[in-house]
Write an enzyme that holds these catalytic residues in place. Sequence first.
Site: not given
Length: 207
Positions: A40, A129
Amino acid sequence: MDSASDTTRSGLIAILRGITPAEVVAVGAALVEEGVHAIEVPLNSPDPYHSIELLATHFGKLCPIGAGTVLSADDAARARSAGADLIVSPDTNIEVIAAALALGMRPYPGVATPTEAFGAVRAGARSLKLFPSGALGISGMRAVRAVLPDDVELLPVGGVDESNLGDWLAAGAGGAGLGTSLYRPGDTADQVRVRARRLSNIWAATR
């Protein structure tokens, strides 16, 4: 371990906050070679879309590439154009979740409460998340995990490192977002490789 199968586990996601396009390919190669499952690039990094494009070009067939700190549907669309597969956000933004799904990407909205978790699930997210994970702790994650559908995973982000990754995984996390425990601006690819190897070994041992 929880009842989620490997198909609902994202694994270890490297968060390369602050990385530059000039270094991203070398660091990305180290991460892929050491078994990190996804990479990411947060959008508050220098020239993030270029870094995402480089990662997607070099490693997109080997692991998913994501954009992080995505705050709007426009950000999600631009990340998709750069080659991103994953959209990671610090909050539960229904518009971002919808945009990611419409564009064929996997959203990772940030959640810190059961209310946020179920709001994200109702919007279509299946990977959540847990952020900041240190605020809830492992016991808090277990409590939230217990009431979520089996096909929904929680990934702790914030403070996850070699000392506690195994505990998070053993408690039912579908993986983890690894930031400064894996990469800090200015780190060399060799430094990242050493940390990635240790963290991947913990993943393998815990599974």
